[in-house]
Design an enzyme around this catalytic site. Sequence first.
Site, short mmCIF file in Angstrom:
data_model
loop_
_atom_site.label_atom_id
_atom_site.label_comp_id
_atom_site.label_asym_id
_atom_site.label_seq_id
_atom_site.Cartn_x
_atom_site.Cartn_y
_atom_site.Cartn_z
N ALA A 62 0.68 -1.31 0.06
CA ALA A 62 -0.08 -0.01 0.05
C ALA A 62 0.84 1.23 -0.10
CB ALA A 62 -0.72 -0.09 1.21
N GLY A 101 0.52 -5.25 1.13
CA GLY A 101 -0.66 -5.28 -0.05
C GLY A 101 -0.21 -5.81 -1.38
N GLU A 104 -0.64 -9.41 -1.18
CA GLU A 104 -1.76 -9.52 -1.00
C GLU A 104 -2.66 -9.72 -2.39
OE1 GLU A 104 -2.56 -6.55 2.11
OE2 GLU A 104 -3.61 -7.92 3.12
N GLU A 124 3.11 -5.67 7.70
CA GLU A 124 2.34 -4.50 8.10
C GLU A 124 2.62 -4.20 9.74
OE1 GLU A 124 1.58 -6.76 6.04
OE2 GLU A 124 0.12 -5.49 4.36
#
Length: 686
Positions: A62, A101, A104, A124
Amino acid sequence: MPEVHYETQDGIAVITVENPPVNALGQAVRAGLAEAFDRFAADGAAQVAVLMGAGRLFLGGADITEFGKAPLAPSLPDVIAGIEASPKPVLAAIHGAALGGGLEVALGCHWRIAAPGTRLGLPEVSLGILPGAGGTQRTPRLIGLEAAGRMIASGKPIRAEEAVESGLIDRLAGGDLRAAALAFAAELKGEAPRRTRDLPAPQGDLSDLRAATAAKTPGQIAPVTALDAVMASTRLPFDDGIAEERRLFRHLLDTPQRAGLIHAFFTDRAVAKVPGLDAAPRAIDHVGVVGGGTMGAGIATACLLAGLRVTLVERNAEGLDRARATIDGNLDTAVQRGKLTADKRAGLAPAFATEMDALAEADIAIEAVFEAMDVKREVFATLDRVCKPGAVLATNTSYLDVNEIAVATDRPADVVGLHFFSPAHVMKLLEVVVTDATAPDVTATGFALAKRLGKIAVRAGVCDGFIGNRILSAYRAAADRMVLDGASPYAIDAAIRDFGFPMGPYQVSDLAGLDIGFMTRERLKAEGAPQGRRATFADALYHAGRLGRKTGKGYYNYTADKRGAEDPEVERIVAESRTGPARALDADEITRRYMAAMVNEAARVVAEGIAARPLDVDAVLLHGYGFPRWKGGPMHWADAQGLDTILADIERFAAEEPDFWQPAPLLRDLAREGGAFADLNRKDTA
Ligand code: CAA
């Protein structure tokens, strides 16, 4: 501009994310991905899609700069759900790293191929959040509950070789990744998509791992919360698990710990960008170290581990033997801890010499001899004579005036302070102490050397103690005053540990040795420096031979319990050293005084330009003094409390002890204007 490219080749759509430097998944990339996969769905000429990253890695996660701001559509979970729902197969082709992310997204693809050595991780928790785009639900479905829990709670990435064993990826690419991915994709034509969400729910329980994680990360919310999200995968259907993950993710996003950890992430990178410094560093290959005590041997070890050539100079054969033994011990420990292979270790050794002439060809000489000005000046006069022109001459002094050391040479522009922290081959912090005369390329060389050694360098100006030790002496003095007033050293240590430091100040004293503090008090007295109330109880312990761990007793007694037991004898010595009646100070009052002293002195250090910006102070305390990373450093923490609160505390203390508690003008002004230290970070780095 971030871009998502779409091309087709032999019935395969190749979708490439290009958003330098790390292909972060900001809004434009998310929108670009959604659009590219819509196009793939509609593209009759493409039967399979391959998703890749351009540049040095697949996807870095992210976009961290978006945290704390209003969310922008499309959300990452929605984009990933869209990819996973694709009616045609999607293959992730991963190189460099897939983090957060980024991994992911790969887990939402139907197959995964990775280049050897690729790092795959869900880091994270190190940012105070949890994998919030399906990572806590898809990872356990793919690799099992326990393995997923360990990966998510630790935040540590694994290598592709290990990931292929666990099933996180399907294949290692031999040779060129794109070619290997296209070949794999060709095999997948006509296959039904293999969706992670459709795998059976994982079974099991993570309570042991949760307890171990809580013990390992005291005070931190994210690691255990992340495990709670992983556990939801065992009891909830996939979509409900995703909703639960989202709920916990949003909760963490709003915590001060998330703000502190993200501040620390950016601070680690910002400290290297010294305002106004754009000189190129001088080349460093050969490092000379003068002095083979603990510090010199540690510096030599750090340089050897970084692949630099090292020559170490000691006064005599005895000194060299001691240095050799310390360096050998350091390197052996590095092998035992898995930081170095036995093969590499065999080739690592400095050259040893008893004559300074051996440093004639060194690119940099780092002095780590006894802390006395006349000794240092003599070493620097000799270095000036023997070192080649252009060599950097560095001192590892922790408080002496580097300006005064520099003028012992005829080349003060080449002189700089490089203040390492003990043990020098382990501790991350390096203060680069810049004198009135240090040339910009010499400062830049200090930063370049730190990078080579894997350290975080912070620019510091000259004053007693530079950034870190100067601030330390202020909050240590506040602690000593509290002891004189009535607090037990054990109560202070406990309060400071509760705040998040790994050790309290009196445990640190025992580790460093009480003789160090005693010598400092004597030195300041001899220099006629204003000393305030003297820590007479520390003097009494010193005179009683309680020098800390090395004598088996200091503030704590180590003879029966290696971790140190509280000792009534110390309480007695402390009580006897008090001149007035003891008063009670609770944990909240202790922490307030300790932190107010730290922040107040830090404000002076910034105002005087000793630290270029508040964030430089944060980096020093985080990497050299055990400040809890999730609180972001003292300046970030002070902003979060509100500077008016800190100022009010200082004014309250000043009413009792005006000699010690004068508010720093910078803190007072910022508090009155409703400003924050963070404003000064932005001003100087813009
Ligand atoms: N978002 C925004 N900026 C980022 C970023 C990210 N995820 N990762 C790195 N950057 C920036 C850095 O701040 C740095 O900027 P400056 O040059 O302006 O200082 C630049 O990119 C280069 O970064 P590094 O200097 O760290 O480069 P590196 O090559 O040494 O390391 C890296 C690359 C391993 C990707 C490292 O940057 C890193 O670890 N990044 C963070 C990865 C991460 O934690 N991702 C998870 C994000 S959270 C998430 O994804 C939540 C979720 O579940 C949705």
